[in-house]
Structure formats: C-alpha cells, structure tokens
Scaffold this motif. Structure first.
Motif, PDB file in Angstrom:
ATOM      1  N   SER A 114     -45.541  -5.819 -34.061  1.00 48.48           N
ATOM      2  CA  SER A 114     -45.223  -7.199 -33.651  1.00 48.48           C
ATOM      3  C   SER A 114     -44.713  -7.236 -32.216  1.00 48.48           C
ATOM      4  O   SER A 114     -45.076  -8.134 -31.433  1.00 48.48           O
ATOM      5  CB  SER A 114     -44.187  -7.787 -34.610  1.00 48.48           C
ATOM      6  N   ALA A 115     -43.871  -6.270 -31.838  1.00 49.12           N
ATOM      7  CA  ALA A 115     -43.353  -6.236 -30.477  1.00 49.12           C
ATOM      8  C   ALA A 115     -44.455  -5.960 -29.462  1.00 49.12           C
ATOM      9  O   ALA A 115     -44.422  -6.482 -28.339  1.00 49.12           O
ATOM     10  CB  ALA A 115     -42.264  -5.169 -30.375  1.00 49.12           C
ATOM     11  N   PHE A 116     -45.418  -5.159 -29.817  1.00 54.19           N
ATOM     12  CA  PHE A 116     -46.549  -4.913 -28.913  1.00 54.19           C
ATOM     13  C   PHE A 116     -47.319  -6.209 -28.641  1.00 54.19           C
ATOM     14  O   PHE A 116     -47.690  -6.501 -27.492  1.00 54.19           O
ATOM     15  CB  PHE A 116     -47.475  -3.858 -29.510  1.00 54.19           C
ATOM     16  N   GLU A 117     -47.545  -7.001 -29.699  1.00 49.24           N
ATOM     17  CA  GLU A 117     -48.249  -8.260 -29.515  1.00 49.24           C
ATOM     18  C   GLU A 117     -47.423  -9.254 -28.700  1.00 49.24           C
ATOM     19  O   GLU A 117     -47.969 -10.029 -27.894  1.00 49.24           O
ATOM     20  CB  GLU A 117     -48.603  -8.860 -30.873  1.00 49.24           C
ATOM     21  N   VAL A 118     -46.113  -9.219 -28.863  1.00 46.26           N
ATOM     22  CA  VAL A 118     -45.244 -10.089 -28.055  1.00 46.26           C
ATOM     23  C   VAL A 118     -45.364  -9.707 -26.586  1.00 46.26           C
ATOM     24  O   VAL A 118     -45.493 -10.573 -25.691  1.00 46.26           O
ATOM     25  CB  VAL A 118     -43.792 -10.007 -28.540  1.00 46.26           C
ATOM     26  N   GLY A 119     -45.310  -8.429 -26.285  1.00 51.51           N
ATOM     27  CA  GLY A 119     -45.428  -7.991 -24.894  1.00 51.51           C
ATOM     28  C   GLY A 119     -46.788  -8.283 -24.300  1.00 51.51           C
ATOM     29  O   GLY A 119     -46.905  -8.611 -23.112  1.00 51.51           O
ATOM     30  N   GLY A 202     -46.959  -3.107 -24.626  1.00 50.51           N
ATOM     31  CA  GLY A 202     -47.713  -4.339 -24.739  1.00 50.51           C
ATOM     32  C   GLY A 202     -47.616  -5.208 -23.488  1.00 50.51           C
ATOM     33  O   GLY A 202     -48.618  -5.822 -23.071  1.00 50.51           O
ATOM     34  N   GLY A 203     -46.445  -5.246 -22.881  1.00 54.21           N
ATOM     35  CA  GLY A 203     -46.301  -5.988 -21.643  1.00 54.21           C
ATOM     36  C   GLY A 203     -47.143  -5.410 -20.530  1.00 54.21           C
ATOM     37  O   GLY A 203     -47.763  -6.158 -19.742  1.00 54.21           O
ATOM     38  N   ALA A 204     -47.195  -4.074 -20.467  1.00 53.25           N
ATOM     39  CA  ALA A 204     -48.021  -3.432 -19.420  1.00 53.25           C
ATOM     40  C   ALA A 204     -49.489  -3.715 -19.672  1.00 53.25           C
ATOM     41  O   ALA A 204     -50.258  -3.992 -18.727  1.00 53.25           O
ATOM     42  CB  ALA A 204     -47.758  -1.938 -19.420  1.00 53.25           C
ATOM     43  N   ALA A 205     -49.913  -3.687 -20.948  1.00 53.89           N
ATOM     44  CA  ALA A 205     -51.315  -3.974 -21.240  1.00 53.89           C
ATOM     45  C   ALA A 205     -51.646  -5.443 -20.944  1.00 53.89           C
ATOM     46  O   ALA A 205     -52.726  -5.756 -20.393  1.00 53.89           O
ATOM     47  CB  ALA A 205     -51.599  -3.648 -22.711  1.00 53.89           C
ATOM     48  N   GLY A 206     -50.739  -6.329 -21.229  1.00 57.12           N
ATOM     49  CA  GLY A 206     -50.988  -7.754 -20.962  1.00 57.12           C
ATOM     50  C   GLY A 206     -50.989  -8.040 -19.458  1.00 57.12           C
ATOM     51  O   GLY A 206     -51.802  -8.871 -18.991  1.00 57.12           O
ATOM     52  N   TYR A 207     -50.123  -7.378 -18.724  1.00 61.77           N
ATOM     53  CA  TYR A 207     -50.086  -7.599 -17.272  1.00 61.77           C
ATOM     54  C   TYR A 207     -51.365  -7.081 -16.629  1.00 61.77           C
ATOM     55  O   TYR A 207     -51.901  -7.707 -15.710  1.00 61.77           O
ATOM     56  CB  TYR A 207     -48.870  -6.898 -16.671  1.00 61.77           C
TER      57      TYR A 207
END
Length: 212
Positions: A114-119, A202-207
């Motif tokens: 869940s935290a990965f998807e949030v990031g 997840g934040g790094a992947a989204g960025y």
C-alpha cells in the motif's frame, strides 16, 4: 531264753501284726465326704499363630538382628523420584507465535504494498502543506489500506505479547511464548522499515514516470 534288754538276733524279728479292719457301716443321715476338687485352667481354643492355615513364624534367637516394624524410613536428603504430572498443552504458546508472525510478516507486506502505491501516486511525496490533506486524494484507498495494516499489526502484536507472557507463566508452550515475544517486538520495527522503504521506492518510481 533271751534277755529282753538285748537286741534280738538277726532273722528273729517278730512279724508285724496286720492293722485291724473295721466294717464300713452306713449311718443313716450321714453325708459322704465330697470328692477332692482339682483346679483346672480353662483350655483355650486352638488358634495357630499368623492366621488359620499358616505356620507360625519362628522366633528370632536372642541377640539376633531384627527388622523394625514398618520397614526402614528413607533418610533425609536422599534422592526421590519426581512426581509425574500430566504434560500441559503448548497450544497457547503456538497461538501467540502465530499471531506474532502475522504481525511481523504478513502485515508489513500488506502495508509495504500500500505504501508503494501511495508513493507512486504522489511523486512529490508529502513535502506540500500538511494542513490540507487534499493532496492525498489521488491515493486515498492506498492510504486507507496502509492505515488499516498499521492498526491490525498493532493489535496482533499486543495480543501475541500478552498470550506469550501467559504461556510462559503457565508453562503451556514456554519456548513458543518466548519466541512470540521476540517476534512481536521485532514486528513493529519491521513494519515501519517496510512501509517507509516501500513509500520511498514508490515515490522514486512515480517521479521517474512523471518527469518522462
């Protein structure tokens, strides 16, 4: 003729005249004397020593060593066999261990996903204004799952610790109870490490997706 003062010669002793016998006449009214009474002890019935049909044990000779009645008492301080007690079930300790494994393994996995998807949905992270939680709307469901996993892990960890202590005190799976305490305490650390690591990844992947 012999002198009466001299002893008679041998073989010339005059015979002794027999005692006069008187006829036994019964006198009317005379009571005959009672027969002599003899004191006789009462004869007890025969009872063999040691019970009927068992020969009496021979008596020990004087000065012989005799075993005390009741046997010998065990001296103080000697080894005595421990009393056998029924073995208690270790289900309580195993239950505590199972709850601790859920809190330390399964819950961190759910929270990490869940935290990965949030990031990933919030590539800018939480660097914005925290007074307004509207920036979490793109990952509202994922944030809810992360929060639920946190509270579920907390309840499972507390239950595992309580049941582990009870199992140790009552000796119902003592080893499993000790392991449950250790795993439950480590579960909190594992959860936070897994959630923050997954959020950062997840934040790094989204960025990276956002910039491209």
């Amino acid at each position: 003729m012999t002198d009466p003062q001299l002893p008679p010669p041998p073989g010339a002793v005059p015979p002794v005249p027999p005692a006069p016998s008187f006829p036994q006449e019964s006198v009317a009214g005379a009571v005959p004397p009672p027969p002599p009474a003899y004191a006789s002890a009462p004869v007890a019935p025969y009872a063999p020593a040691g019970g009927y049909g068992q020969p009496a044990a021979p008596a020990a000779p004087p000065g012989a060593y005799q075993v005390p009645v009741g046997g010998y008492a065990a001296p103080a301080g000697t080894y005595t066999a421990p009393e056998t007690t029924p073995k208690r079930s270790g289900a309580l300790g195993l239950l505590a261990l199972g709850l601790s494994i859920l809190a330390a393994v399964i819950v961190p996995i759910i929270g990490g996903v869940s935290a990965f998807e949030v990031g990933r949905r919030l590539p800018q992270g939480i660097s914005g204004s925290t007074s307004d939680l509207g920036f979490l709307s793109p990952a509202r469901d994922q944030v809810l799952w992360t929060e639920l996993s946190f509270w579920a892990g907390t309840l499972l960890g507390i239950a595992a610790i309580v049941l582990g202590i009870i199992a140790i005190r009552k000796k119902q799976g003592r080893g499993a109870g000790i392991a449950a305490l250790i795993v439950a305490v480590l579960g909190a650390v594992v959860f936070f490490v897994a959630v923050f690591t997954a959020f950062a990844v997840g934040g790094a992947a989204g960025y990276a997706t956002f910039t491209t």
